[in-house]
Design an enzyme around this catalytic site. Structure first.
Site, PDB file in Angstrom:
ATOM      1  CE1 TYR A  57      -3.439  -2.724   0.612  1.00  0.00           C
ATOM      2  CE2 TYR A  57      -4.631  -0.677   0.947  1.00  0.00           C
ATOM      3  CZ  TYR A  57      -4.633  -2.029   0.697  1.00  0.00           C
ATOM      4  OH  TYR A  57      -5.823  -2.674   0.530  1.00  0.00           O
TER       5      TYR A  57
ATOM      6  CE  LYS B 195       2.058 -17.695  -3.361  1.00  0.00           C
ATOM      7  NZ  LYS B 195       1.162 -18.855  -3.547  1.00  0.00           N
TER       8      LYS B 195
ATOM      9  CG  ASP C 282      -1.963 -20.118  -2.393  1.00  0.00           C
ATOM     10  OD1 ASP C 282      -1.436 -20.117  -1.257  1.00  0.00           O
ATOM     11  OD2 ASP C 282      -1.486 -20.762  -3.354  1.00  0.00           O
TER      12      ASP C 282
ATOM     13  CG  ASP D 117      -7.985  -4.963   1.142  1.00  0.00           C
ATOM     14  OD1 ASP D 117      -8.947  -4.487   1.760  1.00  0.00           O
ATOM     15  OD2 ASP D 117      -7.872  -4.907  -0.101  1.00  0.00           O
TER      16      ASP D 117
ATOM     17  CG  ASP E 229     -13.598  -7.312   1.536  1.00  0.00           C
ATOM     18  OD1 ASP E 229     -13.461  -6.620   2.572  1.00  0.00           O
ATOM     19  OD2 ASP E 229     -13.940  -6.835   0.439  1.00  0.00           O
TER      20      ASP E 229
HETATM   21  C1  IPM Z   1     -10.505  -1.529   3.498  1.00  0.00           C
HETATM   22  C2  IPM Z   1     -10.718  -0.907   2.152  1.00  0.00           C
HETATM   23  C3  IPM Z   1      -9.564   0.056   1.877  1.00  0.00           C
HETATM   24  C4  IPM Z   1      -8.285  -0.758   1.847  1.00  0.00           C
HETATM   25  C5  IPM Z   1      -9.722   0.874   0.577  1.00  0.00           C
HETATM   26  C6  IPM Z   1     -11.041   1.607   0.524  1.00  0.00           C
HETATM   27  C7  IPM Z   1      -8.579   1.829   0.389  1.00  0.00           C
HETATM   28  O1  IPM Z   1     -10.831  -1.883   1.183  1.00  0.00           O
HETATM   29  O2  IPM Z   1     -10.446  -0.794   4.504  1.00  0.00           O
HETATM   30  O3  IPM Z   1     -10.412  -2.759   3.563  1.00  0.00           O
HETATM   31  O4  IPM Z   1      -7.922  -1.314   0.822  1.00  0.00           O
HETATM   32  O5  IPM Z   1      -7.636  -0.842   2.898  1.00  0.00           O
HETATM   33 MG    MG Z   2     -10.867  -3.867   1.917  1.00  0.00          MG
END
Ligand code: IPM
Ligand code: MG
Length: 366
Positions: A144, A194, A226, A250, A254
């Protein structure tokens, strides 16, 4: 009576609606626990762009600097999607806030209450009894922020460069956060890397192993990222704390949110260095985003914002009892069958509510 200063950044979409409920909860906490809060409301994200010319206005940053903690709503929406990437609400506000305050430790609890497992797309027998995993994501390093970053012409064609870089000290401090968190839970850490491909993975694994020696009561295992993506879906309930670097965290967080099923329930904390007394400066936000599709209708689930507020009380203000009181109030309303539209299925014994009614119900339990 002590006064705690909270910078309130409601942002866009459903942000202001759910923030209103979180504020009601804080008012209830203030009178129950004899504490006082001072709120400084500021613009951020699209609201910042519209009202002050940028996603993270100076006044907002100043207010955050002066506060004990930041309560964040959500940012972004179709209105601002055509701006240059670095000016958009997400990149223009979230990433700079993380970097500015050194919020290196992102805690994302993915929890699905036993009575809500129907909301998960995962086979219900796999998450019987609920799902409860904590993702500990490194938030200020890796790809990042690594330099060089480049997008342009190189050797006659368009080329993009992102740099993945971690220093040992960055891995050590986030590993400590994961092991400490595990000690308060089921005492298991799964570290993600990884190491079969990346130099970063080798350093990550060796450093986490080293830190683990200080926590002999916690079991550590390692998974390649993975494989982890697969195992999370295959055997979700085998995980307790998942420790990952920025990009992997990240992605996996999700996935974990989806397993939990109800984004409207998931809180998060982004913490900086620990202060005296083990408290952290931090930013607290729901995991779900601004949900422009339902914004303004008063139907969003305020629980993620309210649980984020509980995390704020716990980690930045040291008000553990008050934090637990909020967690318990949320559990109680769910147990009573109260549901916002995202979770309502018409099941017997459940009642559908809007945002305000849900906030009121939680306040009533406090
Ligand atoms: C998160 C989001 C952010 C990230 C984006 C919106 C920059 O996806 O907080 O997980 O990638 O960290
Ligand atoms: Mg995210």
């Amino acid at each position: 009576m002590s006064t705690h200063k909270i910078a309130v950044l409601a942002g866009d979409g459903i942000g202001p609606e759910v923030m209103k409920e979180a504020r009601k909860v804080l008012d209830a906490i203030a009178s129950k626990f004899q504490v006082s809060f001072e709120f400084d409301e500021q613009l951020v994200g699209g609201a910042g762009i519209d009202g002050a010319g940028k996603a993270l206005p100076e006044a907002t940053l100043k207010a955050c600097e002066a506060a004990d903690a930041i309560l964040f709503g959500s940012v972004g929406g179709p209105k601002w999607e055509n701006l240059p990437p670095n000016e958009q609400p997400e990149r223009g506000a979230l990433l700079p806030l993380r970097k500015h305050f050194g919020l290196f430790a992102n805690l994302r609890p993915s929890v699905c209450f036993p009575s809500l497992t129907h909301a998960s797309p995962v086979k219900n027998e796999l998450i019987e009894g609920g799902f409860n995993v904590l993702c500990v994501r490194e938030l200020t390093g890796g790809m990042y922020f690594g330099e060089p970053k480049f997008l342009g012409e190189k050797d006659g064609e368009r080329t993009a460069i992102d740099t993945m870089i971690y220093r040992e000290s960055e891995i050590e401090r986030i590993a400590h956060v994961a092991f400490l968190a595990a000690q308060g839970r089921d005492k298991r850490v799964t570290s993600i890397d990884k190491a079969n491909v990346l130099q970063n993975g080798i350093l990550w694994r060796e450093t986490v192993e080293k830190v683990a020696k200080g926590y002999p009561d916690v079991t550590l295992d390692h998974l390649y990222v993975d494989n982890a993506a697969m195992q999370l879906i295959r055997r979700p309930n085998d995980f307790d704390v998942v420790l990952a670097e920025n990009l992997f965290g990240d992605i996996l967080s999700d996935e974990m949110a989806m397993i939990a099923g109800s984004l409207g329930m998931l809180a998060s904390a982004s913490l900086g260095a620990s202060k005296d007394g083990g408290l952290y400066f931090g930013m607290y936000e729901p995991s779900g985003g601004s949900a422009p599709d339902i914004a303004g209708q008063g139907i969003a689930n305020p629980i993620a914002q309210i649980l984020s507020t509980a995390m704020l009380l716990r980690y930045s203000l040291g008000l553990e009892e008050a934090a637990t009181c909020i967690d318990d109030a949320v559990k109680a309303v769910i147990d009573e069958g109260l549901r916002t539209g995202d979770l309502f299925t018409g099941e017997e014994g459940t009642t559908k509510m809007n945002t305000t009614e849900m906030g009121d119900a939680i306040v009533a339990k406090i």
